[in-house]
Scaffold this active site. Structure first.
Site, PDB file in Angstrom:
ATOM      1  N   GLU A 264       0.844  -1.191   0.000  1.00 16.84           N
ATOM      2  CA  GLU A 264       0.000   0.000   0.000  1.00 16.84           C
ATOM      3  C   GLU A 264       0.878   1.239   0.000  1.00 16.84           C
ATOM      4  OE1 GLU A 264      -3.995   1.905   2.053  1.00 16.84           O
ATOM      5  OE2 GLU A 264      -2.641   0.807   3.303  1.00 16.84           O
TER       6      GLU A 264
ATOM      7  N   GLY B  94       3.189   2.267  10.785  1.00 18.23           N
ATOM      8  CA  GLY B  94       3.026   1.638  12.096  1.00 18.23           C
ATOM      9  C   GLY B  94       2.611   0.190  11.916  1.00 18.23           C
ATOM     10  N   ALA B  95       1.710  -0.039  10.955  1.00 19.19           N
ATOM     11  CA  ALA B  95       1.220  -1.382  10.682  1.00 19.19           C
ATOM     12  C   ALA B  95       0.494  -1.383   9.351  1.00 19.19           C
ATOM     13  CB  ALA B  95       0.248  -1.816  11.785  1.00 19.19           C
ATOM     14  N   MET B  96       0.269  -2.582   8.808  1.00 17.94           N
ATOM     15  CA  MET B  96      -0.388  -2.689   7.505  1.00 17.94           C
ATOM     16  C   MET B  96      -1.353  -3.857   7.501  1.00 17.94           C
ATOM     17  SD  MET B  96      -0.788  -1.635   4.452  1.00 17.94           S
ATOM     18  CE  MET B  96      -2.019  -2.438   3.435  1.00 17.94           C
TER      19      MET B  96
ATOM     20  N   ASN C 264      -2.680  -6.021   5.505  1.00 20.14           N
ATOM     21  CA  ASN C 264      -2.763  -7.072   4.485  1.00 20.14           C
ATOM     22  C   ASN C 264      -3.772  -8.143   4.886  1.00 20.14           C
ATOM     23  OD1 ASN C 264      -0.302  -5.916   3.293  1.00 20.14           O
ATOM     24  ND2 ASN C 264       0.657  -6.776   5.109  1.00 20.14           N
TER      25      ASN C 264
ATOM     26  N   HIS D  79      -9.867  -2.900   9.387  1.00 16.81           N
ATOM     27  CA  HIS D  79      -9.684  -2.871   7.936  1.00 16.81           C
ATOM     28  C   HIS D  79     -10.051  -4.201   7.280  1.00 16.81           C
ATOM     29  CE1 HIS D  79      -7.879   0.998   7.238  1.00 16.81           C
ATOM     30  NE2 HIS D  79      -6.785   0.770   7.924  1.00 16.81           N
TER      31      HIS D  79
ATOM     32  N   HIS E 262      -7.264  -1.256  14.983  1.00 12.20           N
ATOM     33  CA  HIS E 262      -7.350  -0.499  13.723  1.00 12.20           C
ATOM     34  C   HIS E 262      -7.145  -1.428  12.515  1.00 12.20           C
ATOM     35  CE1 HIS E 262      -6.357   3.157  11.165  1.00 12.20           C
ATOM     36  NE2 HIS E 262      -5.827   2.185  10.446  1.00 12.20           N
ATOM     37  N   GLU E 263      -6.092  -2.216  12.555  1.00 12.76           N
ATOM     38  CA  GLU E 263      -5.795  -3.069  11.398  1.00 12.76           C
ATOM     39  C   GLU E 263      -6.874  -4.131  11.193  1.00 12.76           C
ATOM     40  OE1 GLU E 263      -3.746  -1.769   9.575  1.00 12.76           O
ATOM     41  OE2 GLU E 263      -2.759  -0.498  11.069  1.00 12.76           O
TER      42      GLU E 263
ATOM     43  N   GLU F 228      -9.279   4.761   6.194  1.00 12.34           N
ATOM     44  CA  GLU F 228      -8.480   5.156   7.356  1.00 12.34           C
ATOM     45  C   GLU F 228      -9.290   5.877   8.434  1.00 12.34           C
ATOM     46  OE1 GLU F 228      -5.969   3.698   7.780  1.00 12.34           O
ATOM     47  OE2 GLU F 228      -5.204   3.146   5.813  1.00 12.34           O
TER      48      GLU F 228
HETATM   49  N1  BES Z   1      -3.114   1.237   5.850  1.00 12.13           N
HETATM   50  C1  BES Z   1      -2.266   1.785   6.846  1.00 12.13           C
HETATM   51  C2  BES Z   1      -0.806   1.569   6.576  1.00 12.13           C
HETATM   52  C3  BES Z   1      -0.188   2.532   5.617  1.00 12.13           C
HETATM   53  C4  BES Z   1       0.111   3.814   6.018  1.00 12.13           C
HETATM   54  C5  BES Z   1       0.136   2.143   4.340  1.00 12.13           C
HETATM   55  C6  BES Z   1       0.690   4.695   5.135  1.00 12.13           C
HETATM   56  C7  BES Z   1       0.710   3.013   3.458  1.00 12.13           C
HETATM   57  C8  BES Z   1       1.002   4.292   3.839  1.00 12.13           C
HETATM   58  C9  BES Z   1      -2.585   1.185   8.203  1.00 12.13           C
HETATM   59  O1  BES Z   1      -3.860   0.678   8.342  1.00 12.13           O
HETATM   60  C10 BES Z   1      -2.480   2.297   9.199  1.00 12.13           C
HETATM   61  O2  BES Z   1      -3.297   3.163   9.171  1.00 12.13           O
HETATM   62  N2  BES Z   1      -1.457   2.280  10.042  1.00 12.13           N
HETATM   63  C11 BES Z   1      -1.216   3.342  10.977  1.00 12.13           C
HETATM   64  C12 BES Z   1      -1.464   2.898  12.380  1.00 12.13           C
HETATM   65  C13 BES Z   1      -2.857   3.145  12.820  1.00 12.13           C
HETATM   66  C14 BES Z   1      -3.124   2.604  14.197  1.00 12.13           C
HETATM   67  C15 BES Z   1      -3.225   4.614  12.809  1.00 12.13           C
HETATM   68  C16 BES Z   1       0.226   3.747  10.839  1.00 12.13           C
HETATM   69  O3  BES Z   1       0.945   3.071  10.142  1.00 12.13           O
HETATM   70  O4  BES Z   1       0.603   4.752  11.417  1.00 12.13           O
HETATM   71 ZN    ZN Z   2      -5.313   2.120   8.554  1.00 14.12          ZN
END
Ligand code: BES
Ligand code: ZN
Length: 878
Positions: free
Chosen positions: A138, A271-273, A275, A311, A307-308, A330
């Site tokens: 992503e 922070g996390a993804m 998938n 999704h 959060h993940e 998001e």
């Molecule tokens: N889908 C995002 C990860 C992401 C962030 C992919 C930026 C590509 C670019 C994931 O679900 C996400 O939002 N992660 C957050 C943490 C969340 C608890 C707010 C992050 O990575 O900060």
């Molecule tokens: Zn997210």
């Protein structure tokens, strides 16, 4: 084939239905080879097939298209990879027949070190450095691993096969169906996935341990960690199992895959993804160590997991149609994660903490350089920058506003029908509004368009005039300039008590209501029992707007705060709105400081925590505007926080709340930064005990960040011992949360030589490139040093971080603290030849902040009576 260049989206002559992907990574040479065969539906007669690919070398001779209808195999006459547009154009000598076909492509690539696409991450095993192979696709990097239609609306099924060393764990979205070992290598094949978008495909290959559990309906959940750290995965496992069960109820659809794996990756940009079925995390967002993680770390793990997993429904099952609707993913996942966390840990009062999200959203959206929630995207390079506080925090906040307007039950029912309707498909913002409109009978689309299609938000000014209440909305900008926007604002208000609750939609610029008719009471002087004593708008801060009260209403609210008549969310809101109005020069600093004084006996974590961050910002402005008052202001803040400091003490109390544990660290950290001697000395003592014994009860994890900051306050070029000791702890620990705490405190030092050393340290090989941003929390004294350092190192920084979103953090962290027009001009000049699309928006926003600060400084310089007020506050006896 020029007609395909420079286009935001792929032409849809053919659309993919199923991918069969085979990848063979070599973890020693960091290269991979692969092949893909894609079942296509050719929807119109064409000589071209256009799909995405980037940084791959395509084996031209391997490319072919087998048409099902004619049993004929077509070979392209031309294969062109257009790097600028990240597309692969295949030209055939004759028209391809409409119908199904199979496109085969062979390719090679590099396991890069940029934390995107198919990349390598490093770890140690038995003292040996090793590589693992990880994907992060992503928003638009699946094309860096295999040629594909890399757009969220091009959903297909995926059948994945990997060839890997036989001793390694190899994971993908789906469970393994077969593993064939052949000497040192094995071929692992996975079940075919349900239909999904390319950005959710994932693969991880390395050495791992895991812990495992099942949900009540039999879904296997695992948390994978570095070998030897499996215990640290238990907390996330607990949260995941509970959360899956909860979402199944809430969305009224079960989790759609047979398993869920979650895994900690040592090098990870975000922070996390999420998938599908294989969620990847930074270590700090997944692992929890009973002995060395802090309460704040625990909370972070729970909210990120929640959060993940949100999704998996909102994003994976129902996917945004295009990146313009990223906020649907998001904003929603952010909002839902609070719902889940609140249900698991009610004592965390997570909905009160949600106000931190709203306020960050309001802060960014108070800039002229903000953007609407629904934003045009014309090139893949523009997508990274919209993973920002608008999509996440404003997005989540307007959802909260809408939910509280429609009611929780109607909201949930409509959401469930939305999920059912768009499952395995794609949706746009208006599709969600339509479902909510059907479910509620309210004009949701009209109401919400004013919040998602234009940037900014209103400030509602409220005045009492001759027993009438006047409301007037105007766009709030932190610069103090007038904005043009107008909104449909769900106004809520309470009067004298939370039992007297009214609401209406403010549709026009202004509205006047007769108090007696509207509220059934009058507003008058104290002592009149039939009258209400205070009026609070935006009850519980559920709306995404600010409120400006007239002098009389503001005074009544101040007294209600002191009498503890208001809820914690409302106390937060009054403080936060006042701070914003002060920055926008609509409220004097004297008034803000006086208001802060009424929060001395505040005990609520979120409110005190905001009071602390506001005090940091005030100190920076005072240091620029009125340096002669700095010590008095510090003295006032020390006094202000003394109440909480005494209530909490240094040592954790048996059975104390999670929130008190978090607050203690923040309060002591603040006192250290204000130079409070008692705090600095006690911190020093405890730090020494910690150096002797890393398990000493004198320095529990919740106190460590504060103590490290205190230690750094005493460090100078002539007394480096605290700094050296912290570096030693950094080098010795293998817990990333510990490393992060240390990195976050080093640059809080006031000695510029040390700061320069710290900044150079974060560029060294001892700091993973994912972690540099923590080292950028630079003290006021280090501002200029950091700017010079950024200029000197820009080429290297731009080369190392320029292809991801982490580069924007360098710009915002180092540019935004300045507060003069001259500096803004200098910064602009430096970037005139160096800016690029991926930092353009952040740079403009940071420069706007510098201008706002500069105007604020001028205002404070001209503020009469500030000196007397500050001195009075500093010496006030309680
Ligand atoms: N889908 C995002 C990860 C992401 C962030 C992919 C930026 C590509 C670019 C994931 O679900 C996400 O939002 N992660 C957050 C943490 C969340 C608890 C707010 C992050 O990575 O900060
Ligand atoms: Zn997210």
């Amino acid at each position: 084939m020029d007609q395909f260049k420079g286009q935001p989206r792929l032409p849809k002559f053919a659309v993919p239905k199923r991918y069969d992907i085979h990848l063979i990574p070599d973890l020693n040479t960091c290269q991979f080879t692969g092949s893909v065969s894609i079942d296509l539906h050719i929807v119109e007669t064409t000589r071209f097939i256009v799909l995405n690919a980037a940084e791959l070398s395509i084996d031209n001779r391997s490319v072919s298209l087998a048409a099902k209808s004619s049993s004929k195999v077509f070979e392209p006459t031309k294969v062109e990879l257009v790097e600028d547009d990240e597309i692969l154009v295949l030209e055939f000598s004759e028209n391809l027949p409409v119908g199904m076909g199979v496109l085969a492509i062979g390719f090679e690539g590099v396991l890069n070190d940029k934390m995107k696409g198919f990349y390598r991450s490093t770890y140690e095993h038995n003292g040996q450095k090793k590589n693992m192979a990880v994907t992060q696709f992503e928003p638009a990097d699946a094309r860096r691993c295999f040629p594909c239609w890399d757009e969220p609306a091009c959903k297909a099924t995926f059948k994945i096969t990997l060839d890997v060393p036989s001793e390694l764990v190899a994971l993908s979205n789906m469970p393994v169906i077969e593993e064939k070992v052949d000497g040192h290598q094995k071929t692992v094949s996975y079940q075919e996935s349900p239909i999904m978008s390319t950005y959710l495909v994932a693969v991880v290959i390395g050495l791992f341990d895991y812990v495992e559990d099942h949900t009540s309906d039999g879904i296997k959940v695992r948390v994978y960690c570095q070998v030897g750290k499996a215990d640290q995965g238990k907390f996330a496992l607990y949260v995941a199992v509970k959360t899956l069960e909860l979402y199944k109820e809430y969305f009224a659809v079960p989790y759609s895959l047979p398993k869920l794996d979650m895994i900690a990756i040592p090098d990870f940009a975000a922070g996390a993804m999420e998938n599908y079925g294989l969620v990847t995390y930074r270590e700090t967002a997944l692992l929890y160590d009973d002995k060395h993680s802090a309460a704040a770390n625990k909370q972070r793990v729970a909210t990120v997991v929640a959060h993940e997993l949100a999704h998996q429904w909102f994003g994976n099952l129902v996917t945004m149609e295009w990146w313009t609707h990223l906020w649907l993913n998001e904003g929603f996942a952010t909002w839902v994660s609070y719902l889940a966390t609140d249900s698991l840990f009610p004592e965390w009062k997570i909905w009160t903490q949600f106000l931190d999200e709203s306020t960050e959203g309001l802060r960014l959206d108070g800039l002229a350089e903000s953007h609407p929630i629904e934003v045009d995207i014309n090139h893949a390079r523009e997508i990274d920058e919209i993973f920002d506080a608008i999509s996440y925090r404003k997005g989540a906040s307007v959802i909260r506003m809408l939910q509280s307007y429609l009611g929780a039950e109607v909201f949930q029912r409509s959401l469930a029908s939305y999920i059912k309707r768009y499952a395995c498909s794609n949706a746009k913002t208006e599709d969600l509004w339509a479902a909510l409109e059907e479910g509620s009978g309210e004009p949701v689309n009209k109401l919400m368009n004013s919040w998602t299609k234009q940037k900014g938000y209103p400030v509602v000014a409220v005045k009492v005039k001759e027993q009438k209440l006047e409301f007037e909305q105007s766009q709030f900008l932190s610069s103090g300039s007038p904005g043009e926007g107008q909104w449909i604002v769900p106004i809520t208000l309470c009067c004298g008590s939370y039992d007297v609750h009214k609401n209406f939609l403010l549709q026009n610029k202004s509205e006047t209501l007769n108090i007696k008719e509207f509220l059934g009471c009058s507003i008058s002087k104290e002592g009149d029992n039939a009258a209400c004593t205070w009026i609070k708008l935006n009850v519980n801060q559920s709306g995404f707007y600010r409120v400006k009260y007239d002098e009389d209403l503001a005074a009544k609210l101040r007294s209600a705060i002191e009498k503890k008549n208001l809820s914690e969310t409302d106390r937060f809101g009054i403080l936060d709105d006042s701070f914003a109005l002060c920055m926008a020069r609509q409220l004097s600093l004297t008034s803000l400081l006086n208001l802060m004084g009424s929060y001395r006996e505040e005990t609520e974590y979120t409110v005190v925590s905001n009071l602390i961050s506001i005090s940091y910002k005030v100190l920076r402005i005072v240091a620029d505007a009125r340096p002669e008052l700095l010590d008095y202001v510090k003295q006032f803040f020390i006094c202000l926080f003394q109440y909480s400091a005494e209530r909490l003490g240094w040592d954790p109390k048996q059975g104390e709340s999670h929130l008190d544990a978090m607050l203690r660290g923040e309060i002591l950290g603040a006192l250290a930064l204000f130079g409070h001697d008692g705090t600095l000395n006690e911190a020093s003592k405890r730090f020494h005990a910690f150096l002797e014994d890393r398990n000493t009860p004198l320095l529990p994890p919740d106190l460590r960040k504060a103590v490290y900051v205190a230690v750094m306050q005493k460090v100078s070029s002539s007394d480096r011992s605290g700094y050296e000791s912290l570096l030693r702890v950094y080098r010795e620990t293998d817990l990333s949360q510990e490393k992060t705490r240390i990195l976050g405190s080093l640059a809080s030092c006031t000695d510029v030589n040390i700061i320069l050393e710290v900044l150079n340290f974060i560029l060294s090989s001892e700091v993973r490139s994912q972690d540099v941003v923590f080292g950028l929390a630079v003290s006021r004294e280090g501002r200029e040093t950091a700017w010079k350092w950024l200029k000197d190192n820009w080429d290297h920084i731009s080369k190392t971080w320029g292809s991801g979103f982490l580069i924007t953090r360098f710009v915002s962290a180092i540019v935004s603290p300045f507060a003069s027009f001259e500096k803004a001009a200098e910064i602009e000049e430096f970037f005139a030849t160096r800016s690029k699309p991926s930092i353009a928006r952040t740079l403009k926003q940071s420069l706007e902040r510098v201008h706002i600060n500069a105007k604020w400084v001028q205002n404070v310089q001209n503020e009469e009576h500030l000196a007397e007020a500050v001195k009075e506050l500093a010496f006030r006896k309680y």
